[in-house]
Motif scaffolding. Structure first.
Motif, PDB file in Angstrom:
ATOM      1  N   LEU A   1       0.344  -3.218  11.321  1.00  0.00           N
ATOM      2  CA  LEU A   1       1.514  -3.432  10.465  1.00  0.00           C
ATOM      3  C   LEU A   1       1.157  -4.319   9.255  1.00  0.00           C
ATOM      4  O   LEU A   1       1.577  -4.048   8.128  1.00  0.00           O
ATOM      5  CB  LEU A   1       2.596  -4.069  11.334  1.00  0.00           C
ATOM      6  CG  LEU A   1       3.907  -4.513  10.762  1.00  0.00           C
ATOM      7  CD1 LEU A   1       4.962  -4.442  11.876  1.00  0.00           C
ATOM      8  CD2 LEU A   1       3.851  -5.951  10.267  1.00  0.00           C
TER       9      LEU A   1
ATOM     10  N   VAL B   1      -1.880  -4.740   7.913  1.00  0.00           N
ATOM     11  CA  VAL B   1      -2.804  -4.011   7.031  1.00  0.00           C
ATOM     12  C   VAL B   1      -2.032  -2.978   6.218  1.00  0.00           C
ATOM     13  O   VAL B   1      -2.230  -2.847   4.999  1.00  0.00           O
ATOM     14  CB  VAL B   1      -3.918  -3.326   7.855  1.00  0.00           C
ATOM     15  CG1 VAL B   1      -4.725  -2.376   6.978  1.00  0.00           C
ATOM     16  CG2 VAL B   1      -4.826  -4.370   8.498  1.00  0.00           C
ATOM     17  N   VAL B   2      -1.161  -2.253   6.894  1.00  0.00           N
ATOM     18  CA  VAL B   2      -0.381  -1.219   6.208  1.00  0.00           C
ATOM     19  C   VAL B   2       0.451  -1.841   5.086  1.00  0.00           C
ATOM     20  O   VAL B   2       0.532  -1.307   3.973  1.00  0.00           O
ATOM     21  CB  VAL B   2       0.519  -0.480   7.229  1.00  0.00           C
ATOM     22  CG1 VAL B   2       1.678   0.242   6.537  1.00  0.00           C
ATOM     23  CG2 VAL B   2      -0.320   0.502   8.035  1.00  0.00           C
TER      24      VAL B   2
ATOM     25  N   SER C   1      -1.716  -2.758   2.139  1.00  0.00           N
ATOM     26  CA  SER C   1      -2.138  -1.558   1.426  1.00  0.00           C
ATOM     27  C   SER C   1      -0.983  -0.994   0.605  1.00  0.00           C
ATOM     28  O   SER C   1      -1.163  -0.588  -0.551  1.00  0.00           O
ATOM     29  CB  SER C   1      -2.670  -0.518   2.411  1.00  0.00           C
ATOM     30  OG  SER C   1      -3.228   0.586   1.722  1.00  0.00           O
TER      31      SER C   1
ATOM     32  N   LEU D   1      -5.763   6.451  -1.064  1.00  0.00           N
ATOM     33  CA  LEU D   1      -6.233   5.091  -0.784  1.00  0.00           C
ATOM     34  C   LEU D   1      -5.545   4.579   0.491  1.00  0.00           C
ATOM     35  O   LEU D   1      -6.170   4.003   1.378  1.00  0.00           O
ATOM     36  CB  LEU D   1      -5.913   4.137  -1.946  1.00  0.00           C
ATOM     37  CG  LEU D   1      -6.657   4.342  -3.263  1.00  0.00           C
ATOM     38  CD1 LEU D   1      -6.115   3.381  -4.329  1.00  0.00           C
ATOM     39  CD2 LEU D   1      -8.167   4.132  -3.107  1.00  0.00           C
ATOM     40  N   PHE D   2      -4.258   4.819   0.552  1.00  0.00           N
ATOM     41  CA  PHE D   2      -3.478   4.371   1.713  1.00  0.00           C
ATOM     42  C   PHE D   2      -3.998   5.036   2.988  1.00  0.00           C
ATOM     43  O   PHE D   2      -4.213   4.390   4.013  1.00  0.00           O
ATOM     44  CB  PHE D   2      -2.006   4.701   1.468  1.00  0.00           C
ATOM     45  CG  PHE D   2      -1.056   4.196   2.511  1.00  0.00           C
ATOM     46  CD1 PHE D   2      -1.035   2.862   2.872  1.00  0.00           C
ATOM     47  CD2 PHE D   2      -0.158   5.054   3.129  1.00  0.00           C
ATOM     48  CE1 PHE D   2      -0.131   2.392   3.834  1.00  0.00           C
ATOM     49  CE2 PHE D   2       0.742   4.593   4.079  1.00  0.00           C
ATOM     50  CZ  PHE D   2       0.749   3.265   4.439  1.00  0.00           C
TER      51      PHE D   2
ATOM     52  N   VAL E   1      -7.222   3.426   4.103  1.00  0.00           N
ATOM     53  CA  VAL E   1      -7.003   2.098   4.688  1.00  0.00           C
ATOM     54  C   VAL E   1      -6.390   2.230   6.085  1.00  0.00           C
ATOM     55  O   VAL E   1      -6.815   1.567   7.035  1.00  0.00           O
ATOM     56  CB  VAL E   1      -6.096   1.238   3.782  1.00  0.00           C
ATOM     57  CG1 VAL E   1      -5.679  -0.037   4.500  1.00  0.00           C
ATOM     58  CG2 VAL E   1      -6.802   0.906   2.466  1.00  0.00           C
ATOM     59  N   VAL E   2      -5.401   3.088   6.192  1.00  0.00           N
ATOM     60  CA  VAL E   2      -4.740   3.284   7.481  1.00  0.00           C
ATOM     61  C   VAL E   2      -5.745   3.755   8.537  1.00  0.00           C
ATOM     62  O   VAL E   2      -5.754   3.280   9.680  1.00  0.00           O
ATOM     63  CB  VAL E   2      -3.583   4.299   7.327  1.00  0.00           C
ATOM     64  CG1 VAL E   2      -3.177   4.900   8.661  1.00  0.00           C
ATOM     65  CG2 VAL E   2      -2.393   3.613   6.652  1.00  0.00           C
TER      66      VAL E   2
ATOM     67  N   SER F   1      -7.990   0.936   9.618  1.00  0.00           N
ATOM     68  CA  SER F   1      -7.245   0.007  10.466  1.00  0.00           C
ATOM     69  C   SER F   1      -7.043   0.602  11.859  1.00  0.00           C
ATOM     70  O   SER F   1      -7.194  -0.092  12.875  1.00  0.00           O
ATOM     71  CB  SER F   1      -5.904  -0.352   9.819  1.00  0.00           C
ATOM     72  OG  SER F   1      -5.253  -1.367  10.547  1.00  0.00           O
TER      73      SER F   1
ATOM     74  N   MET G   1       5.497   2.450  13.553  1.00  0.00           N
ATOM     75  CA  MET G   1       4.324   2.633  12.708  1.00  0.00           C
ATOM     76  C   MET G   1       3.799   4.060  12.739  1.00  0.00           C
ATOM     77  O   MET G   1       2.943   4.422  11.939  1.00  0.00           O
ATOM     78  CB  MET G   1       3.187   1.691  13.155  1.00  0.00           C
ATOM     79  CG  MET G   1       3.498   0.220  13.138  1.00  0.00           C
ATOM     80  SD  MET G   1       4.152  -0.389  11.555  1.00  0.00           S
ATOM     81  CE  MET G   1       2.793  -0.034  10.438  1.00  0.00           C
TER      82      MET G   1
ATOM     83  N   ILE H   1      -8.067  -4.856  -0.287  1.00  0.00           N
ATOM     84  CA  ILE H   1      -8.256  -4.072   0.935  1.00  0.00           C
ATOM     85  C   ILE H   1      -8.799  -2.687   0.627  1.00  0.00           C
ATOM     86  O   ILE H   1      -9.732  -2.209   1.275  1.00  0.00           O
ATOM     87  CB  ILE H   1      -6.922  -4.004   1.709  1.00  0.00           C
ATOM     88  CG1 ILE H   1      -6.529  -5.415   2.164  1.00  0.00           C
ATOM     89  CG2 ILE H   1      -7.011  -3.064   2.896  1.00  0.00           C
ATOM     90  CD1 ILE H   1      -7.622  -6.181   2.886  1.00  0.00           C
ATOM     91  N   ALA H   2      -8.256  -2.046  -0.381  1.00  0.00           N
ATOM     92  CA  ALA H   2      -8.767  -0.714  -0.717  1.00  0.00           C
ATOM     93  C   ALA H   2     -10.241  -0.789  -1.094  1.00  0.00           C
ATOM     94  O   ALA H   2     -11.033   0.088  -0.714  1.00  0.00           O
ATOM     95  CB  ALA H   2      -7.949  -0.107  -1.863  1.00  0.00           C
TER      96      ALA H   2
END
Lengths: 315, 315, 315, 315
Positions: free
Chosen positions: A183, A185-186, A189, B181-182, B185-186, B189, B216, B262-263
């Motif tokens: 949560l 990290v999301v 981002s 990008l999202f 990252v997701v 994670s 989530m 983060i990206a």
């Protein structure tokens, strides 16, 4: 109306916002629920909906199953094992289901005490906030005795959108930590791409509409949308609480020798929220720091955006 | 059955897997669709479902709206502006809707050429893969002329689960980059918490069941679940393609002076996938590197897990 | 006094602060140096120290070796290949040594032009700032013809504290980028530990004294100490220039498929300096952002601390 | 020869490699040193150089100043406060100087015991390894009583290249942690740029020669050069020990609410060393992981490179 859980006598310890939302769901489903709350007035408000009110935690010992939603590890220990607590008399329920967020240590300690009284403790931390609970979308990770889970499962199903048994002991608490690392990290981002979009000329509302609608959209991304679009940072979950979960989650990772490059980077950013004075604001203030670092002054878009938390239909 | 889009003559350039899935949706909705594909055989397979087949891209110029799903920026330029291309004759459709992933530069160049022929170009990159397309859950970010979007919108709605207008010019391509990008990252994670869970004693299946069921969970997290649980890294999107989108997304961030802590960290991890030899595997191999760095040997859980991509119901 | 380099006729293009410092070192060593500067007055100030002054860059063509210290890639191209430039006549020096920071592209282009005139170009970017140059501690990474390096080496030794031949073509520029990536990372790490020390109760002066004295101490850590202790952020190297070197260094890493987890994380932090308005301040303002994120208000320690840049003794 | 420290009777507890190197320096300077080591044979080897040998730690209680170089926190507690330990009799030295790396908790506990006997404890962790000690380049951060530091300072100066007083109590241990966080970050950054250089066509030897010679060069970068060039990963400091210092350093940062974006990223990379099986190798194996992630196969350059640890001259 008979309940579909098997007609057990249910007890509930703790009638905060989350507890009240969940108790109502059991009452609506026709269950027999006795409620104890330290501040009795809060419990009494539930009487109109059909709840019985207990004067002490100990009175709940005659229930078959007792759910717990209290605030802290110490509250949990006191309510279960303290003077006047659930197990202070000569009997105990068959199962205690702890839906609070307490430490693995506190839980383990209580678990060992209960077992001597023939009572199984299920760790059943919730995923979602009180508003999510109210619309019936809360979910549970559950650990402890599989047998106890089989008994309690139907009631957990009434409480929300599903419960998953994940294994023995305190494993459900690790799942909850994983959930909250994810949560965080999301959210970071989302903050990064929202600021990138805005500086590119795309409104936050448009970006989030696209994302929410896409395969990446989640109940979470939808209910955080008003915060991101209209900058409402009234806390549903504070930065300092998220920081605590990152502390615990990364400590678990260290214990199990798991590098967490992205989670640890977000941990530091969440720590930065504390340094910048946002510790008691919602952790969605990650957006604020992200915008500042990009030299972007945020303004509310004053847009009508849904949080997507319309009550789920019940069959 | 009359189509609900307004009865326009539709053209379609490019009948790869994604194109075929989308064309079928239009045909099923009763639309009049003429298809051109460089390899004619692929297009002809659609004739049985009601498509008309064109011999050249130029033949599609008499359509009102032409959709494009081709492979590369160069294919896009050739198909629209090359010899025998869509605009090589003396007429042009009113709107061209590009659903390919082409560069902003290529798109901008074609846009300028089309405008001289009275034809509007909509950038309409898709979010989701061909399998998502087949079950009708694809979504579109759209940029260009608002008027053209209003005309084309009903058809885009037939093609998937919704289209969002995000602004002028190439802005939709920025949205697509944000989306990817999202997604990267997701996925990283998810890899981190899955490995943490597994080393803690929780199966990947159990962890992902909890997450997918929780606030989530997303269509994406569900359709990646089989890869994570059963280690099927047959590519839906290769590491090198994801790396390219991170290259472009972070270049956009640099251009707009937006730090992306983060990206950019995930960018480096995706680059590592290339170094470790996973460039042509699915980017879910992020899980493999994550496990290695934690000293964990992964094994398939051989579990029956759904990818959640049951066909969406149509009303 | 005869020079120890072999008695070549030397030319120097560009008499900015760095150029002046270096020219003085050659003159002090007894070399024959002719100087050209666009603003003639700056060059003339060197006449008293023994320099000859040229009226055009072209006049330097009769020198054996020409050093270049100009500001930008375009200045470099103009001074060497433009009208009235070094190679605009019918002769050229044997070697041009470029000590400027110009792009690899500009350098490569000039290199190819020079080679046709029998002139070798050495890329010899400097490591250190003008103040470092003045005390004789500048160093050089050099690439291009090995033969040319052997000729020029003795003069480079006079100019500072050593020159290292690293290979062909533009490789020295890559070394310079590596150097500056390292410098950025080191500075951010110093910022982190300095703030940690201060919040623990240790003065910045004490921490940096320990570090500078330890095996980790460098000329750099010592000359940055006054900035960290007394918060003097008068620029020796601006945040935006450092950002540019990170842009280039990470582009090189991407080209060669090298993940740079730490350098890329610092890149984003340096980008944040720009967002927070420090682009024209010294990049040591990384300390300011680090302190802010820790909720620490920095104050100058008003301490007498040395920058360690006492002139090096000459033998 | 009279010692220049003031003629105090010195004791030394612990004659491991580091202890031996340091004791020799005191003996060479003409000091009166009595040594106790658990394994007596090790201490006896020092007798030829002029040391007196004690049979128990308690015998050192008659010294004015006792230095301690033992292995672990428990060794430290035992040697000072256990049966037969330094303070087990009825007297105690005036000052105990602990040069070991022990926990702040162990140190604090011993400090409180000593104070009751009129003995001051100075925490004086060393920066540098035994080889650095042997060549006289060790440095010390010192905390505790300022008065005691003034007494002991001249001896610390004999032991190495300088001691810095940083404040009360255990602050010197925080300085040591800062130093080691910095050391880890610097090493990872060196690994990144070395691999970038090599993939660009520059030998590791050439890159490191440039760096070592430049303003960024340090005693550390020079003594790590043979490891980087010739891939000698025989441990001077293992990955697991560095990881422990990162654990402690980041815990201190968390306690003081200091985000450490870069140090925490390196922490995760060092954790990865453990996962990849390098926990008992030198932490310079960060280079190995960096190369792997870039798809680079490392080979020794078999070059003659100095570690720069020639004995420092004494005046």
């Amino acid at each position: 109306m008979a309940d579909r859980g098997g007609g057990h006598r249910l007890g509930w310890l703790g009638a905060g916002r989350m507890g009240v939302a969940l108790i109502h769901r059991l009452l609506d489903a026709g269950c027999d629920v006795t409620v104890y709350n330290r501040t009795r007035a809060k419990a009494e408000a539930l009487a109109a909906a059909g709840a019985k009110i207990a004067s002490t935690a100990a009175e709940l010992a005659s229930a078959d199953i007792v759910f717990v939603t209290v605030g802290t590890s110490q509250d949990f220990i006191d309510a279960l094992t303290g003077p006047g607590g659930l197990t202070s008399g000569d009997r105990a329920p068959s199962v205690v289901v702890d839906c609070s967020t307490v430490s693995a240590e506190a839980s383990q300690r209580v678990r060992e005490m209960l077992v001597g009284q023939g009572c199984a403790l299920l760790a059943a931390p919730v995923m979602g906030n009180p508003k999510v609970a109210e619309v019936g979308r809360l979910t549970f990770a559950v650990s402890g005795s599989r047998l106890a889970f089989d008994t309690v499962g139907p009631y957990l199903d009434m409480l929300g959108a599903g419960a998953t048994y994940v294994g023995d002991g305190e494993l459900a608490r690790t799942v909850k930590l994983c959930h909250n690392l994810f949560l965080g990290v999301v959210t970071q981002s989302l903050a990064e791409i929202t600021v990138l979009a805005e500086k590119s000329g795309i409104s936050r509302q448009a970006l989030l509409a696209c994302l929410n609608n896409s395969v990446m959209g989640s109940t979470f991304s939808r209910y955080k949308t008003p915060a991101f679009v209209n900058l409402d940072f009234h806390p549903t979950f504070t930065s300092s609480l998220l920081r605590k979960d990152f502390d615990l989650g990364l400590a678990a990772a260290r214990e199990h020798e798991v590098p967490m490059p992205i989670a640890s980077a977000v941990h530091q950013l969440v720590q930065g929220l504390v340094g910048y004075g946002f510790s008691e604001d919602d952790f969605a203030t990650l957006l604020v720091l992200q915008a500042r670092s990009a030299g972007l002054e945020l303004a509310s878009e004053n847009a009508e955006v849904s949080d997507g938390l319309e009550p789920a239909s019940r069959d």
